[in-house]
Design a protein around this motif. Structure first.
Motif, short mmCIF file in Angstrom:
data_model
loop_
_atom_site.label_atom_id
_atom_site.label_comp_id
_atom_site.label_asym_id
_atom_site.label_seq_id
_atom_site.Cartn_x
_atom_site.Cartn_y
_atom_site.Cartn_z
N LYS A 1 0.65 11.24 -6.75
CA LYS A 1 0.28 12.01 -7.85
C LYS A 1 0.91 13.65 -7.85
CE LYS A 1 -3.49 13.46 -9.49
NZ LYS A 1 -4.99 13.74 -9.91
N ASN B 1 1.04 -1.22 -0.18
CA ASN B 1 0.00 -0.01 -0.01
C ASN B 1 0.83 1.12 -0.02
OD1 ASN B 1 -2.46 -1.19 0.28
ND2 ASN B 1 -2.14 -1.67 2.62
N ASN C 1 -4.32 3.61 -5.13
CA ASN C 1 -3.89 2.69 -6.27
C ASN C 1 -2.62 1.80 -5.81
OD1 ASN C 1 -4.92 5.08 -7.33
ND2 ASN C 1 -4.39 4.54 -9.42
N ASP D 1 0.66 -0.52 -6.76
CA ASP D 1 1.70 -0.70 -7.65
C ASP D 1 1.78 -2.35 -7.77
OD1 ASP D 1 3.94 -1.28 -9.05
OD2 ASP D 1 5.03 0.55 -8.29
N HIS D 2 1.48 -2.98 -8.82
CA HIS D 2 1.48 -4.15 -9.02
C HIS D 2 2.84 -4.80 -9.11
CE1 HIS D 2 -2.82 -5.17 -8.44
NE2 HIS D 2 -2.85 -4.07 -8.97
N LEU E 1 -2.00 8.13 -3.40
CA LEU E 1 -2.95 7.45 -4.07
C LEU E 1 -3.39 6.16 -3.60
CD1 LEU E 1 -1.81 7.82 -7.94
CD2 LEU E 1 -3.44 9.38 -6.46
#
Ligand code: ZN
Ligand code: ZN
Length: 377
Positions: free
Chosen positions: A147, A142, A246, A248-249, A244
């Motif tokens: 951004k 996480n 989102n 990060d894979h 974010l």
């Protein structure tokens, strides 16, 4: 009289910090776990390297080996110092290792959970060894992405963006230089003491600007802002930073992938034994006839069992499972405990591959010491 004697060696000398900087472009220290102690543990960044020993564990026998082989840097996956050292009297193997290293000017550098937590790291090496494809990080970390939104006068956009991309902004998976731009009007009124790039003090200015949004790894924040302030023409740069949600894979724990063809579960256990060079696997009941989806984590991975079950893995391969943790397989999958050392033994090759691509002039040795403290009777 010698005025200048260019020694060839001085032009190609590599310092410890060169090696560390290079390795950390792949495995940034920011990706290590909170409990970890990756980084330079003994030694000086500015020391020139004579030779390097690569090992999973840095113990006294490895220091002796470094002395014998005239190497002054040991790169170890596991940090020899994990918790604070309050005394250095040689009372235990950790203190003795550190004392010996310092006495003999040997630097110890650990690249631990930051190397575990990157998609091309420890777990990819294991997955490659087992022949898995469609690899994904099992539990992405996480809060690794930020951004930046900023406003740039149109004629400067390309220049500012190229500097931001150079600093590492705008990478999404296999794509780089990613950004979103929207044209609009920026307004400002310079007041006393301002020295505006465009317009005059006391006059409202309207400028054709691009609003640009770009994503970047959170650990690069200072570098990205520095690049922005250097490249942006304005005295006061308008910008927003956002953290974010989102994922990060490419960053996180464990890995999951597929076998090209399903394999009988007993055959697969034998396959693991051969490919991970081990004579023993502790495993739960073979409740799956065939294995197709494989989750794994080098080292101590039992904390990822829920993730492996959630992603419908047929088997979860790791090390250091405790008795009661085996019950948690609970008919969902097979747990295969291959041993901590065994699962991570190819990490040495990974470090070697990274370094040998870039530093062809340095002597790189794998340790010849078997550092696994566990024997099987
Ligand atoms: Zn590890
Ligand atoms: Zn480990």
């Amino acid at each position: 009289m010698i005025i200048f004697e260019p020694s060839q060696s001085s032009t190609i000398m590599t310092k410890i910090k060169d090696i560390i900087e290079y390795l950390e472009t792949f495995a940034p220290p920011a990706y290590q776990e909170d409990y970890d102690n990756s980084g330079l543990i003994t030694g000086d960044h500015n020391t020139e390297i004579k030779g390097i020993i690569i090992t999973l564990d840095c113990i006294e026998a490895v220091i002796d080996e470094a002395i014998r082989k005239n190497c002054n840097l040991i790169i170890s996956h596991h940090p020899i110092v994990f918790r604070g050292l309050k005394k250095l009297t040689g009372q235990n193997y950790i203190e003795r290792t550190v004392i010996q290293a310092i006495k003999h000017d040997i630097a110890i550098y650990a690249i631990h959970t930051n190397l575990d937590n990157i998609s091309m790291g420890v777990n990819k090496k294991i997955a490659g060894q087992l022949g898995l494809t469609n690899l994904k990080v099992l539990r992405p970390k996480n809060d690794t992405l930020n951004k930046l939104t900023t406003f740039i006068p149109k004629e400067n956009t390309e220049d500012v963006m190229s500097k931001l991309h150079e600093a590492g902004a705008g990478v999404i998976g296999n794509y780089k230089n990613c950004s979103f731009r929207l044209e609009g009007t920026g307004t400002f009124l310079p007041v006393e003491n301002a020295s505006p790039t465009i317009g005059n003090v006391g006059q409202l200015e309207k400028v054709n600007e691009d609003r640009v949004e770009v994503i970047f790894p959170a650990y690069l924040k200072n570098k990205i802002l520095d690049a922005l302030f250097k490249a942006h023409p304005y005295e006061e740069v308008a910008y927003y930073l956002h953290q974010l949600a989102n994922l990060d894979h490419n960053v996180g724990s464990g890995m999951i992938g597929d076998l090209a063809e399903p394999m009988d579960s007993r055959d697969f256990l034998n396959h693991i034994k051969v490919r991970l060079n081990t004579s023993m696997i502790r495993h739960t009941a073979l409740i799956k006839k065939e294995i197709k989806k494989v989750a794994l984590c080098g080292g101590s991975g039992s904390f990822l069992l829920r993730d492996a079950i959630g992603q419908l893995a047929d088997i979860f391969i790791s090390g250091d499972f405790k008795y009661h943790e085996f019950f948690d397989a609970d008919n969902h999958l097979i747990i295969a405990d291959v041993g901590h050392f065994e699962s991570e033994q190819y990490t040495k090759e990974l470090i070697y591959e990274l370094l040998s691509e870039k530093f062809a002039n340095i002597a790189l040795h794998f340790t010849e010491v078997n550092t696994n403290p566990i024997f099987y009777a």
